[in-house]
Design a protein around this motif. Sequence first.
Motif, PDB file in Angstrom:
ATOM      1  N   ALA A 178       0.849  -1.217  -0.147  1.00 40.20           N
ATOM      2  CA  ALA A 178       0.114  -0.090   0.157  1.00 40.20           C
ATOM      3  C   ALA A 178       0.747   1.457  -0.195  1.00 40.20           C
ATOM      4  N   LEU A 179       1.949   1.327   0.751  1.00 39.54           N
ATOM      5  CA  LEU A 179       2.727   2.396   0.911  1.00 39.54           C
ATOM      6  C   LEU A 179       3.395   2.757  -0.450  1.00 39.54           C
ATOM      7  N   ALA A 180       3.684   1.696  -1.104  1.00 39.07           N
ATOM      8  CA  ALA A 180       4.668   1.792  -2.554  1.00 39.07           C
ATOM      9  C   ALA A 180       3.484   2.337  -3.647  1.00 39.07           C
ATOM     10  N   ILE A 181       2.410   1.776  -3.379  1.00 37.40           N
ATOM     11  CA  ILE A 181       1.328   2.147  -4.409  1.00 37.40           C
ATOM     12  C   ILE A 181       1.223   3.657  -4.361  1.00 37.40           C
ATOM     13  N   ASN A 182       0.738   3.910  -3.164  1.00 35.14           N
ATOM     14  CA  ASN A 182       0.407   5.416  -2.734  1.00 35.14           C
ATOM     15  C   ASN A 182       1.501   6.119  -3.333  1.00 35.14           C
ATOM     16  N   ALA A 183       2.855   5.803  -2.919  1.00 25.66           N
ATOM     17  CA  ALA A 183       4.090   6.860  -3.383  1.00 25.66           C
ATOM     18  C   ALA A 183       3.939   6.939  -4.853  1.00 25.66           C
ATOM     19  N   ASN A 184       3.786   6.011  -5.516  1.00 28.74           N
ATOM     20  CA  ASN A 184       3.649   6.109  -6.989  1.00 28.74           C
ATOM     21  C   ASN A 184       2.424   6.513  -7.871  1.00 28.74           C
ATOM     22  N   GLY A 185       1.536   7.131  -6.899  1.00 28.44           N
ATOM     23  CA  GLY A 185       0.312   7.792  -7.352  1.00 28.44           C
ATOM     24  C   GLY A 185      -0.719   6.808  -7.653  1.00 28.44           C
ATOM     25  N   GLY A 186      -0.793   5.833  -7.072  1.00 22.59           N
ATOM     26  CA  GLY A 186      -1.918   4.827  -7.254  1.00 22.59           C
ATOM     27  C   GLY A 186      -2.827   4.894  -6.274  1.00 22.59           C
ATOM     28  N   ASP A 187      -3.867   4.116  -6.142  1.00 21.36           N
ATOM     29  CA  ASP A 187      -4.889   4.200  -5.184  1.00 21.36           C
ATOM     30  C   ASP A 187      -4.797   2.665  -4.484  1.00 21.36           C
ATOM     31  N   ALA A 188      -4.367   2.733  -3.039  1.00 24.18           N
ATOM     32  CA  ALA A 188      -4.346   1.668  -2.357  1.00 24.18           C
ATOM     33  C   ALA A 188      -5.616   1.224  -2.154  1.00 24.18           C
ATOM     34  N   ARG A 189      -6.782   1.889  -2.394  1.00 27.80           N
ATOM     35  CA  ARG A 189      -8.050   1.223  -2.104  1.00 27.80           C
ATOM     36  C   ARG A 189      -8.713   0.427  -3.179  1.00 27.80           C
ATOM     37  N   LYS A 190      -7.796   0.527  -4.216  1.00 23.37           N
ATOM     38  CA  LYS A 190      -8.567  -0.208  -5.627  1.00 23.37           C
ATOM     39  C   LYS A 190      -7.439  -0.627  -6.431  1.00 23.37           C
ATOM     40  N   VAL A 191      -6.927  -1.986  -6.075  1.00 19.29           N
ATOM     41  CA  VAL A 191      -5.786  -2.453  -6.869  1.00 19.29           C
ATOM     42  C   VAL A 191      -6.342  -3.870  -7.482  1.00 19.29           C
ATOM     43  N   GLY A 192      -5.958  -3.812  -8.368  1.00 16.48           N
ATOM     44  CA  GLY A 192      -5.939  -5.150  -9.069  1.00 16.48           C
ATOM     45  C   GLY A 192      -7.278  -5.390  -9.718  1.00 16.48           C
ATOM     46  N   LYS A 193      -7.570  -6.562 -10.430  1.00 16.75           N
ATOM     47  CA  LYS A 193      -8.935  -6.552 -11.254  1.00 16.75           C
ATOM     48  C   LYS A 193      -9.863  -6.772 -10.274  1.00 16.75           C
ATOM     49  N   GLY A 194      -9.800  -7.149  -8.901  1.00 14.60           N
ATOM     50  CA  GLY A 194     -11.005  -7.101  -8.060  1.00 14.60           C
ATOM     51  C   GLY A 194     -10.989  -5.814  -7.525  1.00 14.60           C
ATOM     52  N   SER A 195     -10.254  -4.765  -7.654  1.00 14.04           N
ATOM     53  CA  SER A 195     -10.431  -3.417  -6.890  1.00 14.04           C
ATOM     54  C   SER A 195     -10.242  -3.818  -5.446  1.00 14.04           C
ATOM     55  N   THR A 196      -9.106  -4.564  -5.089  1.00 11.59           N
ATOM     56  CA  THR A 196      -8.978  -4.656  -3.661  1.00 11.59           C
ATOM     57  C   THR A 196      -8.636  -3.777  -2.890  1.00 11.59           C
ATOM     58  N   ASP A 197      -9.439  -3.547  -1.534  1.00  9.39           N
ATOM     59  CA  ASP A 197      -8.993  -2.313  -0.833  1.00  9.39           C
ATOM     60  C   ASP A 197      -8.000  -2.720   0.264  1.00  9.39           C
ATOM     61  N   LEU A 198      -6.624  -2.384  -0.107  1.00 12.05           N
ATOM     62  CA  LEU A 198      -5.634  -2.725   0.800  1.00 12.05           C
ATOM     63  C   LEU A 198      -5.681  -2.083   2.174  1.00 12.05           C
ATOM     64  N   LEU A 199      -6.092  -1.008   2.351  1.00 10.32           N
ATOM     65  CA  LEU A 199      -6.241  -0.153   3.661  1.00 10.32           C
ATOM     66  C   LEU A 199      -7.429  -0.921   4.531  1.00 10.32           C
ATOM     67  N   GLY A 200      -8.395  -1.206   3.878  1.00 12.09           N
ATOM     68  CA  GLY A 200      -9.605  -1.884   4.479  1.00 12.09           C
ATOM     69  C   GLY A 200      -9.091  -3.228   5.050  1.00 12.09           C
ATOM     70  N   LYS A 201      -8.260  -3.804   4.273  1.00 12.89           N
ATOM     71  CA  LYS A 201      -7.971  -5.064   4.891  1.00 12.89           C
ATOM     72  C   LYS A 201      -6.937  -4.997   6.180  1.00 12.89           C
ATOM     73  N   ILE A 202      -6.087  -3.836   5.858  1.00  9.08           N
ATOM     74  CA  ILE A 202      -5.274  -3.579   7.031  1.00  9.08           C
ATOM     75  C   ILE A 202      -6.055  -3.316   8.338  1.00  9.08           C
ATOM     76  N   ALA A 203      -7.258  -2.403   8.139  1.00 11.94           N
ATOM     77  CA  ALA A 203      -7.816  -1.976   9.289  1.00 11.94           C
ATOM     78  C   ALA A 203      -8.740  -3.089   9.716  1.00 11.94           C
ATOM     79  N   ASN A 204      -8.810  -4.322   9.228  1.00  4.66           N
ATOM     80  CA  ASN A 204      -9.813  -5.268   9.580  1.00  4.66           C
ATOM     81  C   ASN A 204      -9.009  -6.443   9.882  1.00  4.66           C
TER      82      ASN A 204
END
Length: 981
Positions: A178-204
Amino acid sequence: MYLRGIGEVWLQRLRVSRDSSEFARFDVETSVYPKSSINRSILHREGVFLRRAFASYFFGESGRMLRKPSTAKRSQRGAWWRGAVALVLAMQVVLGALAGIASAEEAAKPAVGPTRAQVTEALQALQAQLAKAEPVSDWAAFGLARSGKPVASRYLPVAAKSVDDGSLRLVTDFARTALAINANGGDARKVGKGSTDLLGKIANFEKMTAQGPNAPAYALMALDAGDYTPGAKDRWTRDDLIKWLADNRNADGGWSLTPGKSDTDVTAIVLTALAPYQAREDVKPVVEKALVWLSSIQKETGGFGSMGESSESSVQVLIALTSLNIDPVNDSRFVKNGKSALARLLEYRQSDGQFSHTAEGKADAMATFYALLGLTSVDRWWDGLSGLFAGIPTAAPASVTVYGTSGKLAEGAAYGRTGLDALVQALQAKNVSYEVERHPQYGAFLKAVAGTANGSLGGYDGWLYAVKRQGAWLTGLLGLGSFVPQSGDQIVVYYGNSTALIHSVKWEPAVPREGQSVTVTIEQETYDWDAGKAVVAPAEAARVSVGGKSALTDKDGKATLTAGKAGSYTLSMDGYQTGKAPTYVTTEVPFWIDTYNKTVKLRVEGDQGVLAEGTASGGTGLEALESFLKAKKVDYVVKEASFGKYITSIKGIENAKFGGYDGWSFAVKKGNNWIIPAVGLDAFALEDGQEVVVYYGDNTKLAESVVVTPSAPKPGEAFSIQVTSREMDWETGKLKAAAPVAGVQVKVGAATATTDGTGAAKFAGVKEGLHDITISGYAEGKAPAIVRSVQKLAVASAYSDQSAVSKWALDSVRLTKAAGVLLGSNDNAAAAFQPKASVTRAEFVSALVRSIGLKPASGSTFKDVKATAWYAKELEAAAQAGLVAGVAPGTFAPDAKLTREQAAQLLTRALKLQAKASVALADSAQISAGAVSSVQAVVGRGIMIGDERGRFLPKQTLTREQAAVIAQVVLNEPGVGIWSK
């Protein structure tokens, strides 16, 4: 001499600041210094002290303006000001003594190095090496991006794949990615084909603490970097993570993976995570105790390591110190034998630029990318930027523009936790050099840009900044390194000295034409500290430039230029001076020059009837008439005299046909108002939306808008129509009051009546529908008494919920019902109208198709539109005409609600509109990028408008009554609406 110099500098500062907006923008982080031999860092400290003394009078500790002083307090202001000046002089002695002490301290302090140049060289070598890696790892991608070399195109697909294939298992896996995606201008809450929310997974994540303090620390950093908005049922909140870290310390104040003796790396990682919260009462003592322990275990070499010294441990400490805003080089707590952790880290560097794990070891891949992180953290700290793990904001970026002493140096959209973050990002993107100096006590300030340093012009000039938010300049700003940008902010960094801001710019006409004279009016803005408010005044001697042409404003802030060729331009205003700081901060705004060609409704009325009517284009009335008559193949004769060209004959009807002063004349109607031009048809400049009537007459009257009584007749209800006219008073050049016109014919449908002495014609009633009211005054052997005109009469029964319709929409709702353009729900005239309900995509497009006269069509472009649906043929007509493409291939979503910005896009395509002038909207930052030009176009044309607060509300759904108002406007749109054709 030294003491006098200080007094002169700051007395001058006081004089300048009271008369300009500069003082509001002067801060320790944007300070400028005079060009002299005085030690600038000492002068900087003096300036900060005095600035705080003065600011305490005007501002509270929070930086907000205090309540306006009472009359008694204002009467004491002169005495206060004299006291402030005395304070300046008194401080000379104190500061002189402090300067002596500081000089002695500097002389006794051991050098801890290394130099900025050494760090820069090492960092650039690491960037070059790690950028070649394939595939690029999470940490390398993170470090490269945070050091100003993002690798988004190479890294983000790799990250998406690792998420999609289930490679991430631990909290630290999710956080690192998530940190690397954010640093490179990506959205860590919508990653990959399934739009996986990495931050939501961390919080839970259930097993958050299974990895000891590492997981909660990295989890906290990832949530902060990604601006995570907590969910109501999250397993781990930020407060939960902070509390767990605080509660699970070792007795010595540090942290380790298992209880017992603390570990350097783990402690540093936790301190980095807690850095944003270090001022909290529950966190401050935790951080302080951990720092004491960390200082105590630093080795005599300057390095760190719990199980033997390593370069990676020094890196973790450097990251922690810079995140906590602690000087990583000079803080005495972290210097041993004259060596800092930074100096020790560089001793691990190998001849090829890589780094080793141990001091005597060989190049190591992990140690090398760790070194990139460590050096980047220090480099960012020197530049006054946010910490290594602070991340980039996920909201829309601010715009940054940098102006030097003679022109623009850089501009662009930039994300940043602080204004300085955004500035550096914008400068790096354009490869513009800059220098930030970090004062040991007061922090970072911008020292130079593109080789121009503070004080370059020999005075109190230097780098300053201003911010425009929602169309207004902010006041009372902190330093650029403390300013927190908001989405849509316009950050302007400029070189100046008592430099005023441009408050507003207007020009007349609003949309200039080719070769037309344009008057630009500019206002400047300064800040009156006595009154506590911005002062707006004409901007005299500002240079206005557009299309290669320039002019200076006069004392009233006005400058006149001649518009060049049609097209889109940038209008700039500046105050550049040779050898001096600019008098005005450069401001640029979009500027449109239109072709000298307008589209109007044109009607040619003979002595016994209409000869031709339709739409025409041209720059002048005569141009439009000639092109129109040629297209209609109507014969005409135009002659030229000393006063210009004039019409003598159209379709064989010649001037003086009836032997008097009868002949061809013209008049122009805009909306409901007639214009009697004082110039000939050959000199009259057209405007879009006008109706030009060329008529044969002799004292022939022009009918005003009729008065219908009752104003909204129901089907079958008797009504009367009163006809009035206003004659021109040529002595005053104004139209006289409206007077009734008797003896003219009024026709409604098949019924005809003649006006009586009051100008009224009476009718028994007509059926529901939209009817033409035709007024004429033809007569045998003479010119018509009145120019034929056609107006609309809407006769419609009331909807069952008509009382719920807003007053401003009532006429439009009735008219569109009578015209059959927009009916009740499900296209039923007998159903309720539901004025406050959101209009559907099918309803709006159908109304649009009917308003512009497209013929219904058969077909099956959209799979989700049933052939039996009432709107099917209208939607197919829109699709075949290229007005709509659906929400996806073959899908229209007819029942979906339509937003205001979507309506603007549909209108722009249907009416072929272009934004010809920039319209200021308070919520422009909320408009989708693809809809900006459409919103500008419809607002500029007046088809859609904003609310009373100047907002367009782009994401708000359009109501049915709003759709009715828009449909009425479209019906009359020149050349497009069915009533204008």
